[in-house]
Design an enzyme around this catalytic site. Structure first.
Site, PDB file in Angstrom:
ATOM      1  N   THR A   1      39.700  38.321  44.199  1.00 12.11           N
ATOM      2  CA  THR A   1      39.306  39.980  44.151  1.00 12.11           C
ATOM      3  C   THR A   1      39.622  40.523  45.435  1.00 12.11           C
ATOM      4  OG1 THR A   1      37.584  41.225  43.719  1.00 12.11           O
ATOM      5  CG2 THR A   1      37.052  38.992  44.639  1.00 12.11           C
ATOM      6  N   ASP A   2      39.736  41.890  45.168  1.00 11.59           N
ATOM      7  CA  ASP A   2      40.153  42.780  46.450  1.00 11.59           C
ATOM      8  C   ASP A   2      38.800  42.923  47.210  1.00 11.59           C
ATOM      9  OD1 ASP A   2      38.756  44.511  44.895  1.00 11.59           O
ATOM     10  OD2 ASP A   2      40.073  45.979  44.839  1.00 11.59           O
ATOM     11  N   GLU A   3      37.691  42.248  46.663  1.00 12.19           N
ATOM     12  CA  GLU A   3      36.562  42.555  47.300  1.00 12.19           C
ATOM     13  C   GLU A   3      36.299  41.655  48.546  1.00 12.19           C
ATOM     14  OE1 GLU A   3      33.032  43.428  44.636  1.00 12.19           O
ATOM     15  OE2 GLU A   3      34.263  44.197  43.275  1.00 12.19           O
TER      16      GLU A   3
ATOM     17  N   TYR B   1      28.444  38.282  46.161  1.00 14.61           N
ATOM     18  CA  TYR B   1      29.789  37.794  45.012  1.00 14.61           C
ATOM     19  C   TYR B   1      31.141  37.604  45.764  1.00 14.61           C
ATOM     20  CZ  TYR B   1      33.825  39.237  42.099  1.00 14.61           C
ATOM     21  OH  TYR B   1      35.007  39.111  41.528  1.00 14.61           O
TER      22      TYR B   1
ATOM     23  N   LYS C   1      33.530  34.442  46.798  1.00 16.99           N
ATOM     24  CA  LYS C   1      34.787  34.509  46.213  1.00 16.99           C
ATOM     25  C   LYS C   1      35.695  34.366  47.473  1.00 16.99           C
ATOM     26  CE  LYS C   1      36.591  35.345  42.896  1.00 16.99           C
ATOM     27  NZ  LYS C   1      36.751  34.421  41.574  1.00 16.99           N
TER      28      LYS C   1
HETATM   29  P1  NAD Z   1      33.679  37.118  33.208  1.00 16.94           P
HETATM   30  O1  NAD Z   1      32.163  37.429  34.009  1.00 16.94           O
HETATM   31  O2  NAD Z   1      34.042  38.209  32.104  1.00 16.94           O
HETATM   32  O3  NAD Z   1      34.038  35.820  32.825  1.00 16.94           O
HETATM   33  C1  NAD Z   1      33.718  34.708  33.804  1.00 16.94           C
HETATM   34  C2  NAD Z   1      33.821  33.392  32.788  1.00 16.94           C
HETATM   35  O4  NAD Z   1      33.563  32.544  33.422  1.00 16.94           O
HETATM   36  C3  NAD Z   1      32.857  33.281  31.679  1.00 16.94           C
HETATM   37  O5  NAD Z   1      33.484  32.929  30.352  1.00 16.94           O
HETATM   38  C4  NAD Z   1      31.819  32.423  31.990  1.00 16.94           C
HETATM   39  O6  NAD Z   1      31.247  31.597  30.865  1.00 16.94           O
HETATM   40  C5  NAD Z   1      32.807  31.453  32.745  1.00 16.94           C
HETATM   41  N1  NAD Z   1      31.984  30.486  33.844  1.00 16.94           N
HETATM   42  C6  NAD Z   1      31.093  31.235  34.544  1.00 16.94           C
HETATM   43  N2  NAD Z   1      30.602  29.962  35.421  1.00 16.94           N
HETATM   44  C7  NAD Z   1      31.115  28.988  34.948  1.00 16.94           C
HETATM   45  C8  NAD Z   1      31.167  27.404  35.261  1.00 16.94           C
HETATM   46  N3  NAD Z   1      30.191  27.178  36.413  1.00 16.94           N
HETATM   47  N4  NAD Z   1      31.793  26.576  34.755  1.00 16.94           N
HETATM   48  C9  NAD Z   1      32.853  27.095  33.692  1.00 16.94           C
HETATM   49  N5  NAD Z   1      32.809  28.359  33.452  1.00 16.94           N
HETATM   50  C10 NAD Z   1      32.025  29.192  34.055  1.00 16.94           C
HETATM   51  O7  NAD Z   1      34.633  37.556  34.726  1.00 16.94           O
HETATM   52  P2  NAD Z   1      36.139  38.301  34.393  1.00 16.94           P
HETATM   53  O8  NAD Z   1      35.674  39.785  34.826  1.00 16.94           O
HETATM   54  O9  NAD Z   1      36.905  37.959  33.358  1.00 16.94           O
HETATM   55  O10 NAD Z   1      36.576  37.924  35.884  1.00 16.94           O
HETATM   56  C11 NAD Z   1      37.618  36.580  35.732  1.00 16.94           C
HETATM   57  C12 NAD Z   1      37.769  36.236  37.338  1.00 16.94           C
HETATM   58  O11 NAD Z   1      38.537  37.568  37.886  1.00 16.94           O
HETATM   59  C13 NAD Z   1      36.769  35.957  38.072  1.00 16.94           C
HETATM   60  O12 NAD Z   1      37.128  34.870  39.125  1.00 16.94           O
HETATM   61  C14 NAD Z   1      36.501  37.248  39.028  1.00 16.94           C
HETATM   62  O13 NAD Z   1      36.029  36.981  40.542  1.00 16.94           O
HETATM   63  C15 NAD Z   1      37.886  37.673  39.104  1.00 16.94           C
HETATM   64  N6  NAD Z   1      38.202  39.094  39.238  1.00 16.94           N
HETATM   65  C16 NAD Z   1      37.701  40.044  38.371  1.00 16.94           C
HETATM   66  C17 NAD Z   1      37.798  41.566  38.411  1.00 16.94           C
HETATM   67  C18 NAD Z   1      36.972  42.371  37.369  1.00 16.94           C
HETATM   68  O14 NAD Z   1      37.506  43.601  37.747  1.00 16.94           O
HETATM   69  N7  NAD Z   1      36.369  42.028  36.477  1.00 16.94           N
HETATM   70  C19 NAD Z   1      38.785  41.839  39.386  1.00 16.94           C
HETATM   71  C20 NAD Z   1      39.315  41.061  40.217  1.00 16.94           C
HETATM   72  C21 NAD Z   1      39.034  39.668  40.149  1.00 16.94           C
HETATM   73  P1  TYD Z   2      31.536  47.297  38.743  1.00 22.13           P
HETATM   74  O1  TYD Z   2      32.144  47.638  37.692  1.00 22.13           O
HETATM   75  O2  TYD Z   2      30.319  46.551  38.885  1.00 22.13           O
HETATM   76  O3  TYD Z   2      32.430  46.896  39.722  1.00 22.13           O
HETATM   77  P2  TYD Z   2      32.619  46.135  41.458  1.00 22.13           P
HETATM   78  O4  TYD Z   2      31.399  46.410  41.999  1.00 22.13           O
HETATM   79  O5  TYD Z   2      33.123  45.098  41.253  1.00 22.13           O
HETATM   80  O6  TYD Z   2      33.672  47.553  41.921  1.00 22.13           O
HETATM   81  O7  TYD Z   2      31.316  48.791  39.665  1.00 22.13           O
HETATM   82  C1  TYD Z   2      32.320  49.590  39.931  1.00 22.13           C
HETATM   83  C2  TYD Z   2      31.914  50.900  40.766  1.00 22.13           C
HETATM   84  O8  TYD Z   2      30.831  51.579  39.840  1.00 22.13           O
HETATM   85  C3  TYD Z   2      30.977  50.299  41.814  1.00 22.13           C
HETATM   86  O9  TYD Z   2      31.163  51.312  43.056  1.00 22.13           O
HETATM   87  C4  TYD Z   2      29.674  50.522  41.402  1.00 22.13           C
HETATM   88  C5  TYD Z   2      29.578  51.669  40.406  1.00 22.13           C
HETATM   89  N1  TYD Z   2      28.458  51.529  39.509  1.00 22.13           N
HETATM   90  C6  TYD Z   2      27.545  52.556  39.070  1.00 22.13           C
HETATM   91  O10 TYD Z   2      27.522  53.533  39.944  1.00 22.13           O
HETATM   92  N2  TYD Z   2      26.733  52.336  38.083  1.00 22.13           N
HETATM   93  C7  TYD Z   2      26.638  51.294  37.439  1.00 22.13           C
HETATM   94  O11 TYD Z   2      25.878  51.056  36.428  1.00 22.13           O
HETATM   95  C8  TYD Z   2      27.555  50.099  37.714  1.00 22.13           C
HETATM   96  C9  TYD Z   2      27.673  48.795  36.896  1.00 22.13           C
HETATM   97  C10 TYD Z   2      28.535  50.401  38.625  1.00 22.13           C
END
Ligand code: NAD
Ligand code: TYD
Length: 341
Positions: A126-128, A150, A154
């Site tokens: 993630t960019d975070e 988090y 990561k």
């Molecule tokens: P999500 O929370 O929707 O899904 C995570 C999945 O991992 C779930 O199906 C969960 O059951 C599984 N999981 C959790 N712990 C586990 C374990 N111990 N063993 C096996 N499976 C396990 O997450 P997402 O939003 O689909 O993100 C997927 C990946 O992309 C993550 O690694 C996250 O850090 C990364 N990512 C997400 C975003 C975003 O905006 N959502 C952005 C950049 C990177």
């Molecule tokens: P989020 O979707 O949790 O992603 P991330 O924290 O990984 O960027 O949040 C996106 C942005 O929205 C973040 O700046 C936090 C804000 N946010 C709110 O203002 N209210 C909310 O209820 C949530 C979930 C996020």
């Protein structure tokens, strides 16, 4: 590559990736390995559940025996790791599972792969991990200054990949994606949370002044970039994947309300997230220049389609917003919303 293990493939981005791999690479077998935590959902995999090239294994990436058994049984030759605890607010309430899955779990996958001679490992990050940037954009060589549990977990996972590449010569790659949105996203992240709350005319808790900036990336484009890096990425390399579409949170909220025809009076400014990163921004120069990837969707078109998907698919999200979800909602928002009234 023939048999690909997609860990975390029952989640939001991993399930999109699994569905696309089945559609775009008919010679591959896709094995989803997922613990099915609160965020894992087999409904996300229904579109491919009958496909002969797809298999599902329920398991935990921190469980050496289960991981090795699956790698052997399915003759896996590449791992793509999506499995993670992924929500910043939950990491603030309870970091423990983040360290287990996002750090220890990555190590267990890498070590199992090394033991069994599996040399191809892609990790979805993630960019975070960079932390917040007041102006300009992050490049892959910039230092990591993660600010939430988090983001720190990561970053820890990424460091294990680096070690396995440098020490054991494993062909690892990492993508650092920005804020991703689209269908099948668990309704805790801002976009699906606000869309589904607004559909029910419920208040939208915007943290602080709502002027934090995120870079928005459509899930289809994100998965396309991961596919590109999996096939063309150089060993040990890291690639940013941004949407190159920065918006203040308040702007995202306005877009959603407008798309749904709901009033802005639903917005509540609530107490901020502790340690809240003010701005994320990254450049796609490297993946564009070296691998020829570029995104295919605009924010406006993809977010409008996403809003419409949630409107049309209540069957998917209504059953999620019960039980454990309500406990989290209460812990995260009850006091904030009460204070904002
Ligand atoms: P999500 O929370 O929707 O899904 C995570 C999945 O991992 C779930 O199906 C969960 O059951 C599984 N999981 C959790 N712990 C586990 C374990 N111990 N063993 C096996 N499976 C396990 O997450 P997402 O939003 O689909 O993100 C997927 C990946 O992309 C993550 O690694 C996250 O850090 C990364 N990512 C997400 C975003 C975003 O905006 N959502 C952005 C950049 C990177
Ligand atoms: P989020 O979707 O949790 O992603 P991330 O924290 O990984 O960027 O949040 C996106 C942005 O929205 C973040 O700046 C936090 C804000 N946010 C709110 O203002 N209210 C909310 O209820 C949530 C979930 C996020």
């Amino acid at each position: 590559m023939q048999n690909i293990l997609v860990t975390g493939g029952a989640g939001f981005i991993g399930s999109e990736f699994a569905r696309r791999m089945i559609a775009n690479h008919p010679s591959y077998k896709v094995v989803v390995f997922d613990k099915l935590t609160y965020a894992g959902n087999l409904d996300n995999l229904l579109p491919i559940s009958e496909n002969p090239n797809y298999a599902f294994v329920q398991g935990d990436i921190t469980d050496h025996a289960a991981v090795e058994r699956t790698l052997e049984e399915h003759a896996i030759d590449a791992i793509v790791n999506f499995a993670a605890e992924s929500h910043v607010d939950r990491s603030i309430l309870n970091p423990d599972a983040f360290i287990q899955t996002d750090v220890v779990g990555v190590y267990v996958l890498l070590e199992s792969a090394r033991k069994l001679g599996i040399n191809r490992f892609h990790h979805v990050s993630t960019d975070e991990v960079y932390g917040s940037i007041p102006e300009g954009t992050f490049r892959e060589g910039d230092s990591l200054e993660p600010n939430s549990p988090y983001a720190a977990s990561k970053a820890g996972g990424e460091m294990m990949l680096r070690a396995y590449h440098v020490t054991y010569g494993m062909h690892t790659t990492v993508t650092r994606g920005s804020n991703t949105f689209g269908p099948y996203q668990y309704p805790e992240k801002i976009a699906p949370f606000f869309i589904t709350e607004a559909l029910d005319d419920r208040p939208l808790p915007l943290y602080g002044d709502g002027m934090q900036v995120r870079d928005w990336l459509y899930v289809g484009d994100h998965c396309d970039a991961i596919d590109t890096v999996l096939h063309k990425g150089a060993p040990g390399e890291i690639y940013n994947v941004g949407g190159e579409h920065e918006l203040h949170n308040i702007e995202v909220t306005h877009f959603i309300l407008q798309a749904l025809g709901k009033p802005e009076t639903l917005i509540r400014h609530v107490a901020d997230r502790p340690g809240h990163d003010r701005r994320y921004a990254l450049t796609n120069d490297k993946i564009r220049r070296e691998l020829g990837w570029s995104q295919q969707h605009t924010f406006e078109e993809a977010m409008a389609a996403t809003v419409e998907w949630y409107r049309q698919n209540e069957w998917w999200w209504r059953k999620i917003k019960t039980g454990e979800y309500l406990d989290f909602y209460k812990a995260q928002y009850a006091e904030r919303l009460a204070q904002a009234e």
